[in-house]
Design a protein around this motif. Structure first.
Motif, mmCIF file in Angstrom:
data_model
loop_
_atom_site.group_PDB
_atom_site.id
_atom_site.type_symbol
_atom_site.label_atom_id
_atom_site.label_comp_id
_atom_site.label_asym_id
_atom_site.label_seq_id
_atom_site.Cartn_x
_atom_site.Cartn_y
_atom_site.Cartn_z
ATOM 1 N N GLU A 68 0.824 -1.201 0.000
ATOM 2 C CA GLU A 68 0.000 0.000 0.000
ATOM 3 C C GLU A 68 0.861 1.255 0.000
ATOM 4 O O GLU A 68 0.549 2.246 -0.668
ATOM 5 C CB GLU A 68 -0.925 -0.017 1.214
ATOM 6 N N ILE A 90 2.166 1.826 -3.508
ATOM 7 C CA ILE A 90 1.129 2.398 -4.361
ATOM 8 C C ILE A 90 0.949 3.877 -4.052
ATOM 9 O O ILE A 90 0.950 4.730 -4.953
ATOM 10 C CB ILE A 90 -0.197 1.637 -4.174
ATOM 11 N N TYR A 139 -1.346 -1.694 -7.506
ATOM 12 C CA TYR A 139 -2.731 -1.943 -7.102
ATOM 13 C C TYR A 139 -3.306 -3.168 -7.816
ATOM 14 O O TYR A 139 -4.117 -3.901 -7.239
ATOM 15 C CB TYR A 139 -3.607 -0.718 -7.359
ATOM 16 N N ALA A 146 -4.953 -5.917 -5.429
ATOM 17 C CA ALA A 146 -6.377 -6.208 -5.559
ATOM 18 C C ALA A 146 -6.645 -7.674 -5.864
ATOM 19 O O ALA A 146 -7.735 -8.181 -5.585
ATOM 20 C CB ALA A 146 -6.993 -5.325 -6.650
ATOM 21 N N LEU A 162 -3.773 2.771 1.752
ATOM 22 C CA LEU A 162 -4.281 2.546 0.401
ATOM 23 C C LEU A 162 -5.217 3.663 -0.050
ATOM 24 O O LEU A 162 -5.342 3.925 -1.253
ATOM 25 C CB LEU A 162 -4.995 1.201 0.328
ATOM 26 N N LEU A 177 -5.527 5.177 -3.765
ATOM 27 C CA LEU A 177 -6.734 5.144 -4.590
ATOM 28 C C LEU A 177 -7.153 6.548 -5.007
ATOM 29 O O LEU A 177 -7.560 6.770 -6.160
ATOM 30 C CB LEU A 177 -7.865 4.450 -3.831
ATOM 31 N N TYR A 201 -11.599 3.523 -8.780
ATOM 32 C CA TYR A 201 -10.691 3.780 -7.667
ATOM 33 C C TYR A 201 -11.424 4.463 -6.510
ATOM 34 O O TYR A 201 -11.194 4.150 -5.336
ATOM 35 C CB TYR A 201 -9.510 4.628 -8.122
#
Length: 630
Positions: free
Chosen positions: A258, A261, A310, A314, A359, A363, A375
Motif C-alpha cells: 500500500e 502504491i 494496485y 487487488a 491505500l 486510490l 478507484y
C-alpha cells in the motif's frame, strides 16, 4: 513522458477483472472513445436514502481549536528542537509524526483564508502566520534530525514512510504559497517613486513563500528513497508485489504494498523533479547526472508502478470476509531447500487499522491521475467496511451496541476493528500495543483525510479534457459519501478526547473515553478483551524477529540455519540494543501509584506517547476537514 490514460485504464481494468466491462474514464486526453456512466452514489442504497442528495458542512471552529491544541501538546511535550526530532520515536514513527505535523499545518493554512479574510488586519495575520512558521520550521529541523542514512538500510516500508512524509511537506509549501503568496502587494502607480525606493518595493513584492527554498531538499530525499524502495518490487514470488524486508524471509504484506502504491502515485502527482544527482545516480559515460532517469513531474514510471502495484494487491487475496486487509503473506516451505513453492499461501490474518488507511491515498491519487471511478468506489467501499467493523451503523448514525445496557465491567462486543463504534487495534483494550501499534490508528485517519478531499478537475493548462456531466455527478456523490462519515468521526473524536490527561495527552485506547466513568472492576487483558487473538496468525510485534517459522531464516549458501537478523556487525547489534530504550522498549514514566493506574487504562503498557498524541491529532484533523472545514 506520460502514460496514455487509455493504456493505464486498460491495464487496471483487466487486472481487476473488468475486461468485459470496459471502464470509461471521466478524464481523457484524446478523442472521446466512450461515454462515462455517472455514478448514482458511492454509498449503499439504504445509506444514501437517509443521507439526502448531498452532504453539507457545518463549520465549528471549536474543532479546529482542538486540532491546534493537540498539535501544540505534541510539539511542546515531545519534540526536541535542538535534536530536530521526537527523541522517543523510532525512525519510521518519527517519519509519520512529521507527516502528521505537515498535514495539520496545511489544514491550518487553508483555514486562515476563512478565519481572517481581511488581509489588512496586519497584527492578526502576523500572529496566525507566525503559528504556521513555527510548525514549518520544526518540520524543516526534522529534515536534518531524521536519520536518513540508517533508514536507507531498513525495511522497505520504513523507507516509504519517508517518501510520503516529504511529499506531504511539499504539498504544505505549495498550498501555503498558492493561498497566501499568489498575488503581489498592490503598487501605488499614481505617484511614481524614486528608482531606489521603487527597487526596494519591487524586491519585496516579488518574493514568494520562503518555504519554497526547501522544496529541492525535500524532493531529493523523496526521490532517493523512492528509488531505494523500488528494488523491493519482486515478480519471482507470488506473481509480484513488494517484499517487506530484504534481510528476512520473504513476507509480502499489505502495508509495504500500500505504501508503494501511495508513494508512487504521490510521486507522479506532487514530485517537482530533482536536479541533485547525489549520492549514486550518475551517467558514467558522461560523468553528468542522468536527470531523465531520475524522473520528474508526471513521470510515467511512477504512474506505472502505482497501477501495477494496485493490480497485484487487488488480486492478492489479502482481504478477509469483512472486506478488510489482513497483514500479509508468507510462502510455505520457503526455508526447505527441496521446496519450490513460490505462491503466497500462508496468510497472517491479523487486521490492523493502518492497513486500511494508506491505500486510501493511493486510490485517491489513481483517480486524480486517470479519472477512473472504480478507484473512488473501491476507496469508499473500504472506508464503509472499516466503519462497520468498528461497530457503527451508517444508516442510523449510531453505534450498533448500546453501551448503556452493559453490565458493570462488561466490554462492548468486538466487531473486527473496534467496538461501540470506536476504532480499535487488537492490542488497544489490553494495553499491550508496541510502538508500532500505537501509531496505526493515526495513519488511518491521515489517509482518510486525503481521500475525502473535494474532487478537483485537472487544470485547463494540463490539456486533459473532462466529461463535465460525469465529473459533477462523481463530485456530488463523493461529497455525499464523505459527509456521511462525519457522525462516525464525531463519535470517535468524542471518545478520543475523553482519554486526554490533565496535560492534554491522548491515550491509545479511545473506547475507554466512553467507558471509564461507568467502568467497574479491573481493565481487560488479552485473555478477556473479546479479541480473537488465537486466530490472528503470526503478527510481527516490533520486539525482534521470533526464532520460529515462518520467520526463521532460510538456509544460506553455507547451510547456516540460525535465526536471521538485519545485516550488521555484532558491535552494531550491541549498539542497537544499547540504544533501544530511546525507542521501542522505553516505557513512559508511571502516572501516579498503582491505584491511579487502575483508574486510567491508558497508563498501562507504554502509556501516553508521541505516537498516541499523533493518533489524536490525525483523528481530530480528519473530523475538522471532513465534517467542518468550509
Amino acid at each position: 513522458m506520460v502514460l496514455s490514460l487509455v493504456c493505464v485504464l486498460a491495464v487496471a481494468s483487466a487486472a481487476r477483472g473488468l475486461s468485459d466491462l470496459q471502464e470509461c474514464p471521466i478524464f481523457f486526453s484524446a478523442a472521446k472513445r466512450c461515454d462515462p456512466i455517472a455514478p448514482k452514489s458511492f454509498l449503499p442504497a439504504d445509506v444514501a436514502a437517509v443521507q439526502g442528495s448531498k452532504g453539507s458542512h457545518s463549520p465549528d471552529l471549536g474543532v479546529l481549536v482542538d486540532v491546534l491544541d493537540a498539535m501544540h501538546v505534541m510539539q511542546t511535550a515531545y519534540f526536541a528542537p535542538w535534536l530536530g526530532t521526537w527523541p522517543d520515536a523510532i525512525d519510521w514513527t518519527a517519519a509519520v509524526m512529521g507527516t502528521h505535523v505537515s498535514g495539520a499545518t496545511r489544514s491550518l493554512s487553508e483555514a486562515l483564508i476563512h478565519i481572517n479574510p481581511d488581509r489588512k488586519s496586519t497584527v492578526d495575520w502576523k500572529l496566525k502566520s507566525n503559528l504556521i512558521e513555527r510548525y514549518f520550521t520544526q518540520v524543516t529541523a526534522y529534515y536534518f534530525g531524521q536519520d536518513a542514512f540508517a533508514i536507507r538500510n531498513e525495511a522497505y516500508d520504513d523507507i516509504l514512510w519517508v517518501v510520503l512524509g516529504w511529499l506531504e511537506t511539499i504539498q504544505l509549501v505549495n498550498v501555503h504559497t498558492d493561498l497566501h503568496f499568489g498575488v503581489n502587494v498592490e503598487q501605488d502607480v499614481a505617484e511614481p517613486q524614486a528608482n531606489t525606493v521603487q527597487g526596494i518595493a519591487d524586491f519585496f513584492s516579488n518574493q514568494t513563500y520562503h518555504g519554497n527554498t526547501w522544496i529541492p531538499a525535500f524532493s531529493h530525499r523523496a526521490r532517493i528513497f523512492w528509488d531505494l524502495a523500488e528494488h523491493g518490487w519482486d515478480t519471482k514470488l507470488c506473481g509480484g508485489g513488494m517484499i517487506w524486508n530484504p534481510r528476512l524471509l520473504p513476507y509480502k504484506n499489505a502495508i509495504t504494498n500500500e505504501l508503494f502504491i501511495a508513494a508512487s502515485i504521490s510521486m507522479y502527482l506532487y514530485f517537482p523533479g530533482d536536479e541533485n544527482a547525489s549520492p549514486f545516480y550518475q551517467d558514467s559515460s558522461t560523468d553528468r547526472p542522468n536527470l531523465d532517469a531520475q524522473g520528474g513531474p508526471r513521470h510515467a514510471k511512477y504512474l506505472k508502478a502505482a497501477v501495477e502495484g494496485y493490480r497485484w494487491l487487488a488480486n492478492s487475496n489479502m482481504t478477509d470476509r469483512q472486506g478488510l486487509y489482513t497483514d500479509g503473506f508468507h510462502i510455505s516451505g520457503y526455508a526447505d531447500a527441496g521446496n519450490n513453492n513460490t505462491k503466497c499461501d500462508q496468510r497472517d490474518n491479523v487486521v490492523l487499522s493502518y492497513n486500511q488507511g494508506v491505500l486510501l491515498t493511493g486510490l485517491r491519487g489513481l483517480w486524480e491521475a486517470t479519472g477512473a471511478l472504480s478507484y473512488l468506489s473501491d476507496g469508499h467501499r473500504l472506508i464503509q467496511n472499516v466503519i462497520k467493523a468498528s461497530g457503527y451503523d451508517l444508516i442510523s448514525g449510531t453505534a450498533i451496541d448500546d453501551i448503556s445496557t452493559l453490565r458493570p465491567g462488561q466490554l462492548p462486543r468486538w466487531h473486527g476493528l473496534g467496538r461501540a463504534g470506536v476504532m480499535e487495534d487488537p492490542c488497544d483494550a489490553s494495553g499491550t500495543c508496541s510502538q508500532d501499534g500505537q501509531t496505526f490508528k493515526g495513519i488511518f485517519f491521515h489517509h482518510l483525510t486525503a481521500f475525502c478531499a473535494p474532487l478537483a478537475a485537472p487544470a485547463p493548462e494540463s490539456g486533459t479534457k473532462v466529461d463535465a456531466r460525469a465529473f459533477a455527478a462523481a463530485s456530488d456523490s463523493h461529497s455525499q459519501a464523505c459527509s456521511s462519515y462525519s457522525a462516525w468521526l464525531q463519535h470517535n473524536a468524542r471518545a478520543a478526547l475523553g482519554t486526554r490527561d490533565r496535560d492534554g495527552k491522548f491515550g491509545q485506547w479511545w473506547t475507554a473515553g466512553l467507558l471509564s466513568a461507568s467502568w467497574a472492576g479491573p481493565w481487560p487483558t488479552m485473555a478477556d478483551d473479546g479479541v480473537p487473538h488465537e486466530t490472528s496468525g503470526t503478527d510481527y510485534r516490533n520486539y525482534g524477529v521470533p526464532n520460529r517459522p515462518p520467520w526463521r531464516a532460510a538456509p544460506s549458501e553455507k547451510g547456516n540455519t540460525k535465526a536471521q537478523h538485519p545485516i550488521e556487525a555484532p558491535a552494531a547489534r550491541a549498539h542497537s540494543r544499547a540504544r533501544a530504550p530511546m525507542g521501542e522498549l522505553k516505557r513512559k514514566r508511571q502516572v501516579g501509584v498503582d491505584g491511579a493506574n487502575a483508574r486510567d487504562p491508558n497508563a498501562r503498557g507504554r502509556g501516553r506517547t508521541v505516537e498516541t498524541q499523533g493518533g489524536g491529532l490525525a483523528l481530530l484533523r480528519a473530523y475538522w476537514k471532513i465534517a467542518h472545514a468550509p
